[in-house]
Write a protein that holds these residues in place. Structure first.
Motif, PDB file in Angstrom:
ATOM      1  N   GLN A 435       0.829  -1.207   0.000  1.00 46.46           N
ATOM      2  CA  GLN A 435       0.000   0.000   0.000  1.00 46.46           C
ATOM      3  C   GLN A 435       0.868   1.263   0.000  1.00 46.46           C
ATOM      4  N   LEU A 436       2.001   1.229   0.710  1.00 48.03           N
ATOM      5  CA  LEU A 436       2.883   2.399   0.720  1.00 48.03           C
ATOM      6  C   LEU A 436       3.428   2.683  -0.670  1.00 48.03           C
ATOM      7  N   ARG A 437       3.796   1.626  -1.392  1.00 43.29           N
ATOM      8  CA  ARG A 437       4.313   1.827  -2.760  1.00 43.29           C
ATOM      9  C   ARG A 437       3.259   2.475  -3.653  1.00 43.29           C
ATOM     10  N   SER A 438       2.060   1.901  -3.673  1.00 41.34           N
ATOM     11  CA  SER A 438       1.018   2.413  -4.575  1.00 41.34           C
ATOM     12  C   SER A 438       0.540   3.800  -4.159  1.00 41.34           C
ATOM     13  N   THR A 439       0.399   4.030  -2.853  1.00 39.72           N
ATOM     14  CA  THR A 439      -0.074   5.337  -2.389  1.00 39.72           C
ATOM     15  C   THR A 439       0.979   6.407  -2.624  1.00 39.72           C
ATOM     16  N   ALA A 440       2.263   6.045  -2.451  1.00 46.85           N
ATOM     17  CA  ALA A 440       3.337   7.013  -2.699  1.00 46.85           C
ATOM     18  C   ALA A 440       3.343   7.464  -4.158  1.00 46.85           C
ATOM     19  N   ARG A 441       3.122   6.541  -5.076  1.00 44.88           N
ATOM     20  CA  ARG A 441       3.066   6.914  -6.492  1.00 44.88           C
ATOM     21  C   ARG A 441       1.923   7.896  -6.751  1.00 44.88           C
ATOM     22  N   THR A 442       0.792   7.641  -6.095  1.00 47.36           N
ATOM     23  CA  THR A 442      -0.370   8.511  -6.283  1.00 47.36           C
ATOM     24  C   THR A 442      -0.122   9.900  -5.721  1.00 47.36           C
ATOM     25  N   ASN A 443       0.472   9.977  -4.522  1.00 52.11           N
ATOM     26  CA  ASN A 443       0.644  11.267  -3.846  1.00 52.11           C
ATOM     27  C   ASN A 443       1.882  12.025  -4.286  1.00 52.11           C
ATOM     28  N   ALA A 444       2.782  11.370  -5.011  1.00 48.04           N
ATOM     29  CA  ALA A 444       4.016  12.041  -5.428  1.00 48.04           C
ATOM     30  C   ALA A 444       3.750  13.227  -6.341  1.00 48.04           C
ATOM     31  N   ARG A 452      10.192  13.779  -6.528  1.00 48.25           N
ATOM     32  CA  ARG A 452       9.189  12.720  -6.702  1.00 48.25           C
ATOM     33  C   ARG A 452       9.802  11.325  -6.758  1.00 48.25           C
ATOM     34  N   ASP A 453      10.841  11.149  -7.549  1.00 44.97           N
ATOM     35  CA  ASP A 453      11.433   9.819  -7.691  1.00 44.97           C
ATOM     36  C   ASP A 453      11.995   9.316  -6.367  1.00 44.97           C
ATOM     37  N   ALA A 454      12.697  10.179  -5.637  1.00 46.95           N
ATOM     38  CA  ALA A 454      13.271   9.768  -4.354  1.00 46.95           C
ATOM     39  C   ALA A 454      12.159   9.433  -3.351  1.00 46.95           C
ATOM     40  N   PHE A 455      11.056  10.190  -3.420  1.00 48.35           N
ATOM     41  CA  PHE A 455       9.929   9.941  -2.523  1.00 48.35           C
ATOM     42  C   PHE A 455       9.332   8.557  -2.776  1.00 48.35           C
ATOM     43  N   ASN A 457      10.753   6.025  -4.353  1.00 48.85           N
ATOM     44  CA  ASN A 457      11.746   4.981  -4.058  1.00 48.85           C
ATOM     45  C   ASN A 457      11.844   4.694  -2.571  1.00 48.85           C
ATOM     46  N   GLY A 458      11.749   5.744  -1.748  1.00 49.45           N
ATOM     47  CA  GLY A 458      11.834   5.553  -0.302  1.00 49.45           C
ATOM     48  C   GLY A 458      10.735   4.647   0.218  1.00 49.45           C
ATOM     49  N   PHE A 459       9.520   4.845  -0.267  1.00 44.90           N
ATOM     50  CA  PHE A 459       8.407   4.006   0.167  1.00 44.90           C
ATOM     51  C   PHE A 459       8.402   2.651  -0.531  1.00 44.90           C
ATOM     52  N   SER A 460       8.930   2.606  -1.746  1.00 44.10           N
ATOM     53  CA  SER A 460       8.912   1.343  -2.486  1.00 44.10           C
ATOM     54  C   SER A 460       9.831   0.297  -1.872  1.00 44.10           C
ATOM     55  N   HIS A 461      10.860   0.726  -1.158  1.00 44.44           N
ATOM     56  CA  HIS A 461      11.806  -0.209  -0.560  1.00 44.44           C
ATOM     57  C   HIS A 461      11.531  -0.444   0.918  1.00 44.44           C
ATOM     58  N   ALA A 462      10.375  -0.010   1.383  1.00 46.68           N
ATOM     59  CA  ALA A 462      10.015  -0.231   2.783  1.00 46.68           C
ATOM     60  C   ALA A 462       9.674  -1.691   3.017  1.00 46.68           C
ATOM     61  N   SER A 463      10.063  -2.208   4.164  1.00 44.51           N
ATOM     62  CA  SER A 463       9.731  -3.576   4.555  1.00 44.51           C
ATOM     63  C   SER A 463       9.512  -3.612   6.049  1.00 44.51           C
ATOM     64  N   GLY A 464       9.071  -4.770   6.558  1.00 47.29           N
ATOM     65  CA  GLY A 464       8.771  -4.885   7.982  1.00 47.29           C
ATOM     66  C   GLY A 464       9.949  -4.565   8.864  1.00 47.29           C
ATOM     67  N   GLY A 465      11.179  -4.807   8.377  1.00 42.98           N
ATOM     68  CA  GLY A 465      12.347  -4.545   9.191  1.00 42.98           C
ATOM     69  C   GLY A 465      12.677  -3.076   9.325  1.00 42.98           C
TER      70      GLY A 465
END
Length: 548
Positions: A435-444, A452-455, A457-465
């Motif tokens: 959800q963070l990946r898809s929502t970040a693309r929408t809100n960027a 925008r790209d860094a924003f 990418n930051g959410f796209s590489h998020a994981s539980g850790g």
């Protein structure tokens, strides 16, 4: 024999007074669980703990608790429930102090493991003593009060915990156990009867080892799956292989238990000849699955998305527990008269519907009281589950099997909690990352083009850790070196992205515990209402009140 004379000569305290002491210890165990849940965002922030570490803070306790419950029930049969009850209180109280002094997630997890051992020693003694000191026709009322204590603990936990976290700090959710534990130890030493069965029991250490290893592997795999992208975790070993190995070990455990069924296995196969007891083990596990699975995302949502303080979050969920507290004794009395089948069915149905309403009404821009209708309905349902469940489960259990039976049904409940918390936590991590990946693309699109790209990418590489879910956080940290004006703009968009993504992830994840609760409600339709002569057990002497 001198046992009957010994029982007649010694002063016997009222069973209801003994019950009050048992409930005090049980209250402390449940209070700790609900308080820890309400403090999750604050602990995440102040201990710099990621989402998977927070899951270990919860599951380390529950896992050890679940694994040791059956063994603790056997130890209670062997050495007497009074000694084990007091020992459990002492260990739990000291471990609570260690939790409060923890200064990093690792220290807190270790202290929670010790807490789990203390709680495991204490809990099965409560149910076995109630079964022994109350006649069958009064057990429903006794279990009703026991269930009411669960309601009091669940209402006191979020409210008291919210106050302590907001005004004092997360450490005090553990320090509050110290005065309760000391009082409970003193009262237990004075009031509890030293009941023993005139039979020697043996402990199944191989079974304990197999169950422990199997449960740890499954839980480890579920919690660490998303942080390791469901791939390699240790050299060539993958998360899927860890979970599969855990399942294989658990299957080996069940075969080992069946092979030793005529000795004294951890799993008391004899009591499973009673259909109601068998059903209630599944229902008990399903309830814990639903409870821990539902409240973990909900607590984070109330504080990290809606922006409530811990106290406000506790007060938001308090109506459910408050209603449950008043409904539980009535449900217990009606269970004595009617058998409890339809009360339990109605309770689970209302609880499922109520929590379903909560999920349906929860949005990232909702107010705190939008979910109140669902909380109220769930409160009535929750109050109608604990007492009839225990009455139905323990009604036909012979006193000689009370320790093993109560230990196993509590184990089923805790295993459900372990699996529920781990499974919903794993699903939440997967959903949140997606959800963070898809929502970040929408809100960027609302950001300056150069960011925008860094924003994204930051959410796209998020994981539980790496996911940060504490109050005031936005899922992932902002990169260093940003100009202050850009940091403010990006921070606002990042916060909105996290709120929207977490709400969507929570709503998808909570379908799983709701489905499990619905299945538990359907299982109640198969409860037998016919009277039974009691679960078969070898002929044994009556329990006696032994000299301490």
């Amino acid at each position: 024999m001198t046992a009957p004379a010994e029982r007649a000569d010694r002063k016997q305290h009222s069973p209801w007074l003994v019950l009050s002491v048992l409930c005090l210890g049980f209250f402390m165990i449940l209070l700790d669980t609900t308080i820890v849940n309400i403090a999750i965002p604050d602990m995440s922030t102040h201990l710099s703990a990621s989402l998977d570490q927070i899951l270990w803070v919860i599951n380390a306790y529950v896992l050890v608790y679940a694994v040791l419950l059956i063994t603790a029930g056997r130890l209670g049969d062997l050495y007497g429930p009074k000694r084990l009850f007091i020992l459990g209180l002492v260990i739990f109280t000291l471990a609570s102090a260690a939790c409060g002094f923890a200064r990093n997630p690792e220290q807190l997890i270790v202290a929670r493991v010790i807490q789990g051992a203390g709680g495991a020693l204490l809990t099965p003694q409560s149910l076995s003593v109630i079964t022994m000191i109350f006649p069958a026709e009064k057990r429903g009322a006794a279990f009703g009060l026991w269930g009411a204590v669960a309601g009091v603990a669940t209402v006191a936990g979020p409210t008291l915990g919210g106050y302590l976290v907001t005004d004092w700090g997360w450490e005090y959710i553990f320090f509050v156990n110290l005065p309760i534990g000391i009082v409970a130890v003193v009262l237990a030493a004075i009031v509890m009867p030293d009941i023993k069965l005139n039979r020697r029991h043996r402990l199944d250490w191989l079974g304990t080892a197999l169950a422990s290893v199997g449960l740890f592997l499954v839980t480890f795999g579920l919690i660490e799956g998303e942080p390791h992208d469901w791939g390699r975790v240790l050299g060539p070993i993958t998360i899927v292989e860890v979970i599969a190995a855990g399942v294989v070990v658990l299957v080996a455990f069940m075969f080992q238990q069946y092979a030793n069924r005529n000795r004294e296995p951890l799993v008391p196969f004899a009591i499973f000849s009673d259909r109601n007891y068998s059903l209630m083990n599944f229902v008990s596990g399903a309830i814990a699955f639903g409870m821990l699975g539902l409240f973990l995302p909900l607590v984070i949502y109330l504080q990290s998305v809606l922006g409530l303080t811990a106290l406000q979050a506790g007060l938001t969920t308090a109506p459910m527990s408050l209603i449950s507290m008043f409904v539980a004794p009535l449900a217990g009395r009606f269970s004595d008269r009617t058998g409890g089948k339809w009360i339990l069915f109605l309770g689970l149905s209302l609880w499922s519907v109520g929590m379903g309403m909560v999920v349906w009404l929860a949005h990232f821009d909702s107010g705190r009281w939008h979910i109140l209708p669902g909380i109220i309905v769930a409160g009535f349902g929750l109050g109608m589950t604990f007492a009839p469940l225990q009455t139905i489960a323990m009604r036909n259990v012979a006193p000689q099997m009370a320790g093993a039976a109560s230990g196993f049904i509590n184990t089923s409940r805790q295993l459900g909690g372990v699996i529920g918390s781990a499974a919903v936590g794993a699903l939440l991590q997967v959903q949140l990352a997606d959800q963070l990946r898809s929502t970040a693309r929408t809100n960027a699109g609302s950001l300056p083009p150069q960011f925008r790209d860094a924003f994204v990418n930051g959410f796209s590489h998020a994981s539980g850790g790496s996911l940060q879910v504490g109050a005031g956080q936005s899922g992932v940290p902002l990169p260093p070196g940003l100009p202050e004006q850009a940091r403010q703009v990006i921070g606002q968009v990042a916060t909105r992205t996290f709120h929207q993504a977490f709400t969507g992830a929570m709503r998808h994840s909570l379908v799983l515990p709701l489905a499990v609760l619905a299945a538990a409600a359907l299982c109640c339709l198969f409860i037998s209402t016919r009277a039974s002569r009691g679960t078969a057990a070898p002929a044994e002497p009556e329990p006696v009140d032994a000299h301490a």
